[in-house]
Design a protein around this motif. Structure first.
Motif: not given
Length: 833
Positions: A544-545, A526-527, A499, A538, A524, A540
């Motif tokens: 946030y991807t 970004y996964w 991430h 998960r 925060a 999230n």
């Protein structure tokens, strides 16, 4: 005392040693007392009976056979000659004569002699004449003068009368008492079979044999006779005459009686009185064979304490009991039973075990097709069936053998937990699995070393001795009591949780920081997607991807924000397994793509930049020598303090610290100095994250006593890195010869050859490196042959921005950079790049 008659009888009795009567002799005589001289009275005398002809009968061989076979009779499930398991039952069956018998009948014979008087009354006639008148001549004449007189003549004669009768000299009859069968497989080694539904033949024998002489009349009267006539002038005497025939007729035959024998309702020797000769007796009939149910005993359990044994010999005995009523001898008999079949005890077990192959989580670059994948920190299942192919004997073959299993076990050369993680099994432990349970789930601890192992299985027969021997697959050879199997497995680690945790671009600062200029993280990041390492949610949420692209900025007004070139982004990822060595690393191969702002025209590109007096240096070329550095314990990286402490402790305790330094001192040095040093991690076209940017965060609590805490701590690794593309970057379709273009066109920053109106997409190919072997990466984040961890964590194949433009994505796309905006344009000169 006075005249008259009297009959005198004499009786002789012969007794044998047993006290029973033998034979009886009688004789009688009639005595007449007269005052005259009577003829001598008749006499009778008999010779004692003497043995003569004999009749012998003998059935003293039981003609016995037996068998010991598998239940049920007539539909035997097993062929005991080949094999029968313990916990199965046998039946014993004996066949023999229904009784035994022997006898001797003897004919007793003799002669009775009679001296008898035969009396005959004669009438005598004669005519002496008497003087009659003179005849005419004057001569004297005689005239008839018939005379009559009677005279009784008594003559004495000898008459013989033979006699013969049969007696029982010996009689023995035997009934079946029981049978005994012996064999190793039988309970206690032998069974006794008592007759069922059996009745011995009834018989009665009586010593009635005797003879009784007759009592002739005295005298015996012959028919009267006449003698003489006119020719006799004087009284004649009775003529001499042989009256033997009259004497013979006057003496009856001797009355005889045989012994009596009635056998099974049939009179073999009659005790009825008959004259002179008793009838010839019949022999005892030949005994028939008993019915199959008479000496039959099913349900004889082969107990589990009987180890396998081949061709065990059988023996037996049949017992006969002498029945009451025997004559002159006999005692109980027993006879061996020969020729009984052998029995082979062979308790079958099979083991065709298997393990799950966790291919959906196998990230190896080169999976081993001959080994099942066991993934660290994940469950796996072993299957130990009790069914399968054994020898092709009756009752064996391909079937379920659970009935004969004492225990089935699995052996791991590494630590495991039960599937619910409540029970820990140290490595090299035989673990017992319930026999009826086909599948058993285990859990692989994260601290197990990666590599090839063999998992062993064994199924032990219920009758196995302590020194049992195994055979693979099935104990086809009776000498073995254990079936085994081996499953080769490959214990494999993981790479996951990539991430992006920070972007240096000012437009993105408040996404990651609680305030501008603050080092406090918002949490925060970004996964890859919305799912975790195993595809579970998960936690999230959007946006946030990955990839970081226009529309992913959470703040209103930034929907068109991508990242300006030159700004780096921080990222981290994790691994599990043997990635804690001094030469282990994470290899990241960046590649670049360009896409129009409307999502069309994605293509692979080359990046160029200037450096000093060198212009248009292609990223990845020999001239591209820019080095990239990472500081692990950097202010904006926010590495957890606990991770730094645990990593320092591991390095210290495994000998990585200077000698003479205390653990606390080294921890301070590591956290305050070493972790804040710059670490070279590669160039624009490749990154190799070394151990210096790695922390350790394996489990530290609730560890089993046998587990090394240091090894457990090292089993999960956290890798930190960052990346950017040059601030002044020039983008051309991949393979474009910029130098060639410059020879025929004006080549400067504004040349038409360069792509600007769109986005530069940075794509990462992430691999793990073991022992510094960069030519053979160990695990793949994205491009493993069997699975794609990137996708498992929820990465999508397209992305639609807020304006409705759809961008095709490739696995590994992480950041969209503006193709026409650079960090150079920002007014803040202190922006890092």
């Amino acid at each position: 005392m006075s005249p008259g008659e009297a009959r005198i009888t004499a009786v002789w009795k012969k007794q044998d040693n047993s006290g029973d009567e033998g034979y009886i002799l009688t004789a009688s005589i009639l005595i007449t007392v007269d005052d005259t001289s009577p003829p001598p009275p008749p006499t009778a005398s008999c010779t004692p009976p003497s043995p003569g002809a004999t009749i012998n009968g003998r059935y003293m061989d039981p003609v016995v056979t037996a068998r010991i076979l598998a239940d049920q009779r007539g539909s035997e499930r097993f062929d005991v000659l080949q094999g029968i398991p313990t916990s199965e039952t046998l039946y014993g069956n004996i066949f023999a004569r229904s009784y035994l018998a022997q006898h001797t009948f003897v004919q007793m014979s003799g002669v009775c002699t009679f001296e008898v008087n035969v009396e005959k009354n004669w009438t005598l006639h004669w005519d002496p004449g008497q003087p009659g008148p003179e005849d005419a001549d004057g001569n004297p004449t005689t005239v008839p003068d018939p005379q009559t007189d009677t005279e009784t003549v008594v003559e004495r004669y000898t008459v013989e009368r033979p006699y013969a009768y049969w007696v029982i000299d010996n009689l023995e009859v035997y009934r079946i008492d029981r049978g005994l069968l012996r064999n190793y497989a039988l309970p206690g080694g032998e069974i006794t079979i008592s007759p069922q539904g059996y009745q011995p033949p009834p018989f009665t024998a009586s010593p009635t044999g005797s003879f009784e002489p007759p009592s002739p009349a005295d005298p015996i009267t012959a028919p009267p006779g006449t003698y003489g006539g006119s020719s006799f002038t004087s009284r004649p005497s009775p003529p001499s005459e042989n009256l033997q025939s009259v004497a013979e007729q006057g003496v009856e035959k001797v009355q005889v009686t045989n012994d009596t024998l009635v056998f099974n309702g049939q009179t073999l020797m009659s005790g009825s009185q008959v004259p002179e000769t008793g009838p010839r007796p019949s022999s005892i009939p030949e005994p028939p064979q008993i019915d199959q149910n008479v000496l039959y005993k099913p349900g004889n359990l082969i107990t589990p304490d009987k180890v396998n044994r081949a061709n065990t010999t059988s023996g037996g005995t049949i017992f006969y009991t002498l029945l009451p009523g025997n004559i002159n001898g006999g005692d109980n008999k027993e006879f061996p039973i020969h020729g009984i079949n052998t029995v082979t005890v062979h308790t079958p077990v099979v083991n065709y075990s298997s393990v799950t192959d966790d291919q959906p989580h196998n990230q190896k670059t080169n999976p081993n097709p001959n080994r099942a994948a066991f993934i660290l920190d994940r469950p796996f299942t072993v299957r130990i069936p009790t069914a399968g192919q054994h020898v092709n004997y009756p009752g064996y073959g391909n079937r379920d053998y659970a009935k004969y299993v004492r225990v089935k076990q699995v052996y791991f050369p590494f630590d495991v937990y039960s599937g619910d993680r409540r029970t820990f099994y140290p490595k090299q432990t035989w673990i017992t699995i319930p026999t009826a349970q086909l599948d058993t789930e285990f859990f692989l601890p994260v601290w197990v070393d990666e590599g090839n192992y063999d998992v062993y299985f064994r199924t032990i027969a219920e009758n196995a001795p302590p020194d049992f021997t195994p055979e693979a697959g099935a104990n086809r050879d009776w000498r073995h009591h254990v079936a085994t199997d081996i499953e080769p497995v490959d214990v494999i680690g993981r790479v996951y949780d990539f991430h992006i945790t920070d972007i240096a671009d000012y437009n993105w600062e408040t996404v990651f920081r609680t305030a501008k200029g603050s080092a406090n993280p918002t949490g925060a990041s970004y996964w890859t997607g919305l799912r975790d390492i195993d595809g579970r949610t998960r936690g999230n949420a959007l946006p946030y991807t990955l990839p970081v692209a226009p529309g992913k900025h959470p703040v209103q007004g930034y929907k068109n924000a991508a990242v300006k070139t030159g700004y780096h982004f921080k990222f981290d990822l994790k691994t599990k397994g043997n990635m804690f060595g001094p030469r282990d690393a994470i290899s990241i191969t960046p590649s670049s793509y360009f896409v129009n702002k409307d999502g069309t025209g994605r293509q692979s590109v080359d990046l160029y930049y200037h450096s000093g007096k060198q212009y248009f240096i292609r990223v990845g070329s020999p001239q591209d020598t820019e080095k990239r550095y990472v500081i692990l314990n950097e202010r904006l990286r926010n590495v957890p303090q606990q991770e730094l402490q645990d990593t320092a402790a591991y390095i210290y305790q495994t000998g990585g610290a200077p000698s003479g330094m205390s653990g606390a001192a080294y921890a301070r040095q590591y956290i305050e100095k070493l972790s804040k040093s710059k670490t070279w991690v590669g160039r624009y076209d490749w990154l190799l994250l070394p151990p210096e940017v790695r922390t350790l965060l394996g489990p530290k609590t609730n560890l089993p006593a046998s587990v090394n805490p240091l090894r457990a701590n090292a089993s999960i690794q956290h890798w930190y890195g960052e990346y950017s593309i040059p601030a002044d970057v020039y983008v051309v379709p991949k393979g474009t010869n910029v130098a060639e273009y410059g020879r025929t066109n004006r080549l400067d920053e504004k040349a038409d050859i360069f792509l600007r109106n769109g986005y530069i997409i940075v794509n990462f190919n992430i691999e793990t490196i073991r022992e510094g072997n960069t030519s053979q990466p160990h695990l793949q984040y994205i491009h493993a042959p069997l699975m794609n961890q990137w996708r498992l964590e929820g990465y999508g194949s397209t992305y639609t921005d807020p304006y409705g433009n759809t961008f095709p994505l490739r696995d590994g796309d992480v950041v969209f950079y503006h193709g026409d905006q650079s960090s150079r344009g920002d007014f803040r000169s202190q922006v890092p790049h």
